[in-house]
Write a protein that holds these residues in place. Structure first.
Motif, short mmCIF file in Angstrom:
data_model
loop_
_atom_site.label_atom_id
_atom_site.label_comp_id
_atom_site.label_asym_id
_atom_site.label_seq_id
_atom_site.Cartn_x
_atom_site.Cartn_y
_atom_site.Cartn_z
N GLN A 182 1.03 -1.77 -0.23
CA GLN A 182 0.02 0.08 0.34
C GLN A 182 0.51 1.38 0.18
O GLN A 182 1.62 1.55 0.62
N TRP A 184 0.64 5.13 -2.04
CA TRP A 184 -0.03 6.41 -2.90
C TRP A 184 0.91 7.98 -2.60
O TRP A 184 1.71 7.51 -1.50
N ARG A 185 1.02 9.15 -3.49
CA ARG A 185 1.53 10.43 -2.82
C ARG A 185 -0.06 11.34 -3.70
O ARG A 185 -0.27 11.43 -2.28
N GLY A 187 -2.58 10.63 -6.43
CA GLY A 187 -3.86 10.44 -6.36
C GLY A 187 -3.82 10.02 -8.51
O GLY A 187 -4.19 10.22 -9.14
N ASP A 191 1.33 6.98 -9.84
CA ASP A 191 0.91 6.93 -8.34
C ASP A 191 1.56 5.26 -8.53
O ASP A 191 1.58 4.22 -8.24
N PRO A 216 -5.36 1.98 -7.32
CA PRO A 216 -4.53 2.94 -7.28
C PRO A 216 -5.07 3.19 -5.81
O PRO A 216 -5.98 2.74 -4.96
N GLY A 217 -3.48 3.18 -4.83
CA GLY A 217 -3.03 2.68 -3.79
C GLY A 217 -4.04 3.85 -2.68
O GLY A 217 -4.74 4.47 -1.48
N ILE A 218 -4.47 5.44 -3.84
CA ILE A 218 -5.32 6.54 -2.65
C ILE A 218 -6.57 6.16 -2.85
O ILE A 218 -7.67 6.74 -2.03
#
Length: 477
Positions: A182, A184-185, A187, A191, A216-218
C-alpha cells in the motif's frame, strides 16, 4: 542444548553435560540428577517448538473499521453478511478486541502483525512526524520502519511462502515473496508506476493481463476493494502461498464520510462480505487445511467537532509562522491521530518548556468547548504502549477529533468535515475491534469474550508453525 535456526530447523550446540569431568563417588547422585534435569529440559523445549507437520496455511484478512456488532448483531442491524457470519458459527471469535494507542490504521495493523504495542514496533501513527509540514502528508508506508519481526518475517523463517495485497506498512517488506504494498502520493497516474516499481517485479503486470488495472493506492472506495479482492483471489489461485495478508479499506472510508452505524456503511459492508467470500473460497481450494482469520483495527465514533491545536500552539508562541503563513519553527507540536494527539517537545528534557506546555493543555481542557477528555503524561503513555517521543497525549471527547494544520487563520474549534472518527485512547468502548477465525483445528462457535489485540499475531504464528518471540501477550488458547 538446542536452539532454532533461521529456517525453523534445529542445530545442536555443544553438549553441556559433556563438559563435566567424571564424578566422584560422593557426588555421583547429584551428577545424575543434574544430567537428567538437563535432558528433560531439552526435551520439553523441543516439544514446545512448532512442528512443520502440524503447521497450517494461514490467510489473514483485515476489514478496516469493522465493529464487532456489525457481525454479531448483523440480523438486528439488517446487514447481509453470510460469509462473515460463517466465522461465528463455524469458528472462534472475540466479542471485542482492545486495541493500542493510537487506535488508528497503521499502528493497529503493525500490532496485528507483530504482537507488540506501537512503542515497541515503531509505527506510532499513520503519518510520520512532520512538524514543519514538508512531507506532503507522508505515511508510515515502509516496512523498514518496523523495529521487531513481523508475521511475514516469522513465516519466511519457517520456510513458508508469503503474499500480501495492500496491507499497511508493507513497502519493502523483504520477507513477502509476492507483494503488492500500500502506497500513494497524489492520485496522479504516476502513482500506478510507483506502485509497480515497489511491488514484486512483474507481479501486478502479470495479474493485470487477466484482471484489468489494479486499484490505485489512494482509492478507498468499495470498487477499489472489489478490485483488490479479485487480485488477491487470483494470486492465491496462481501461487498458493502459505501465509497471505489482505487489507480492505472501503468500510472505514464510508464511516468517515457518512458516519458509523448508517445504511451507507452497512451497504458497503455487504459488498465487502462478497469479496471476503471470494477470497476465502480461493484459499480453501488452494489449501483445504487452512486457518483463516478476519480482523479489524479499531471501532468508530460519531463526530461533529474538529479541534485545531495548531491555533492554540501558535497563539502561545510554541509554533512560529513565517510571512507566508507556513511553519518557520516550533518548540512543541501536535502529532495528530484522529481522536487523539501526541504532543512532542523539541527539547523534551527542558523542564520549563514542559511546564509551559502542561499549563497550556490544562487551560484548554478546562474549557468544555475544546472537547479534551484526557491528558496523559510520560508514565501513562508508556503504560499504554504509546509513542515514546510524546511528552503528553490528548484524547478528545467522542464527538471531536484533531484537525491538521490549515494555515494562520483557522479557528481552534469548528464543525467537523468527517462524520465518523477513531484514534481515541484504547480504553474507549467505542474503539473495540474485531477478531474471527475458522479452519482446521479451530473450535466452532466459541466466544473468547474480550481479547488484547496483541494476542492475535502470536495466535496466527502458532497456527502456521512459526515463532514470534517478541510478542507481548500470549496466543489465544
Amino acid at each position: 542444548n538446542l536452539s532454532a535456526n533461521a529456517t525453523g530447523n534445529m542445530r545442536r550446540q555443544p553438549n553441556v553435560v559433556g563438559r563435566f569431568t567424571a564424578p566422584s563417588i560422593c557426588n555421583i547422585e547429584s551428577w545424575f540428577l543434574m544430567k537428567s534435569a538437563l535432558l528433560i529440559g531439552s526435551a520439553l523445549f523441543v516439544s514446545a517448538l512448532p512442528s512443520a507437520a502440524s503447521a497450517e496455511p494461514v490467510l489473514l484478512i483485515s476489514i478496516d473499521g469493522l465493529q464487532p456488532a456489525d457481525i454479531l448483531k448483523s440480523e438486528e442491524r439488517g446487514i447481509q453478511v453470510p460469509n462473515l457470519k460463517q466465522f461465528i458459527t463455524n469458528g472462534t471469535y472475540a466479542d471485542k478486541v482492545k486495541g493500542v494507542l493510537p487506535t488508528v490504521t497503521y499502528p493497529s495493523h503493525a500490532t496485528l502483525l507483530t504482537g507488540v504495542s506501537p512503542a515497541k514496533h515503531g509505527i506510532v501513527g499513520n503519518n510520520s512526524f512532520d512538524p514543519m509540514q514538508i512531507n506532503q502528508g507522508g505515511w508510515y508506508w515502509y516496512a523498514t520502519d518496523f523495529k521487531v519481526p513481523t508475521l511475514w518475517d516469522a513465516a519466511a523463517k519457517a520456510g513458508l511462502r508469503t503474499a500480501n495485497i495492500h496491507w499497511p506498512v508493507s513497502v519493502q517488506a523483504k520477507a513477502v515473496r509476492w507483494n503488492i504494498p500500500q502506497i500513494w502520493r497524489t492520485g496522479h497516474g504516476d502513482d500506478a508506476k510507483l506502485l509497480k516499481a515497489l511491488a514484486t517485479p512483474g507481479l501486478i503486470e502479470a495479474l493485470e493481463t487477466d484482471l484489468g488495472s489494479y486499484a490505485p493506492g489512494i482509492d478507498e472506495s468499495i470498487e477499489g476493494d472489489e478490485t483488490r479482492g479479485r487480485f488477491a483471489t487470483a494470486l492465491i489461485k496462481r501461487e498458493k502461498p502459505d501465509f497471505t495478508t489482505v487489507y480492505l479499506t472501503a468500510l472505514d472510508h464510508e464511516q468517515h464520510e457518512k458516519g458509523p452505524d448508517t445504511a451507507a456503511a452497512y451497504a458497503v459492508l455487504a459488498r465487502i462480505d462478497k469479496v471476503v467470500g471470494q477470497i476465502v473460497a480461493a484459499q480453501m481450494a488452494a489449501h483445504p487445511d487452512s486457518v483463516i482469520a478476519v480482523v479489524s483495527d479499531h471501532g468508530f465514533s460519531k463526530v461533529d467537532t474538529e479541534i485545531n491545536l495548531y491555533r492554540a500552539f501558535i497563539d502561545a508562541g510554541l509554533i512560529v509562522l513565517d510571512g507566508n503563513g507556513k511553519i518557520k519553527s516550533w518548540e512543541a507540536s501536535p502529532w495528530n491521530s484522529g481522536g487523539s494527539s501526541a504532543i512532542v517537545l523539541a527539547r523534551p528534557d527542558d523542564a520549563a518548556l514542559k511546564a509551559r506546555v502542561a499549563a497550556l493543555l490544562a487551560g484548554l481542557k478546562a474549557d468544555p468547548k475544546n472537547c479534551i477528555a484526557e491528558i496523559a503524561e510520560t508514565a501513562e503513555i508508556a503504560r499504554l504502549g504509546g509513542n515514546p517521543q510524546a511528552s503528553f497525549y490528548i484524547s478528545y471527547a467522542p464527538n471531536a477529533y484533531a484537525g491538521g494544520f490549515k494555515g494562520p487563520d483557522a479557528p481552534l474549534v469548528s464543525p467537523s468535515g468527517s462524520k465518523g472518527m477513531h484514534g481515541y485512547f484504547p480504553h474507549s468502548p467505542l474503539m473495540r475491534s474485531s477478531f474471527m477465525m475458522m479452519g482446521k483445528g479451530v473450535a466452532k462457535g466459541r466466544n473468547l469474550g474480550e481479547i488484547d489485540m496483541r494476542s492475535i499475531a502470536p495466535t496466527l504464528a502458532k497456527a502456521m508453525g512459526a515463532l514470534l518471540p517478541d510478542a507481548e501477550v500470549a496466543a489465544v488458547n
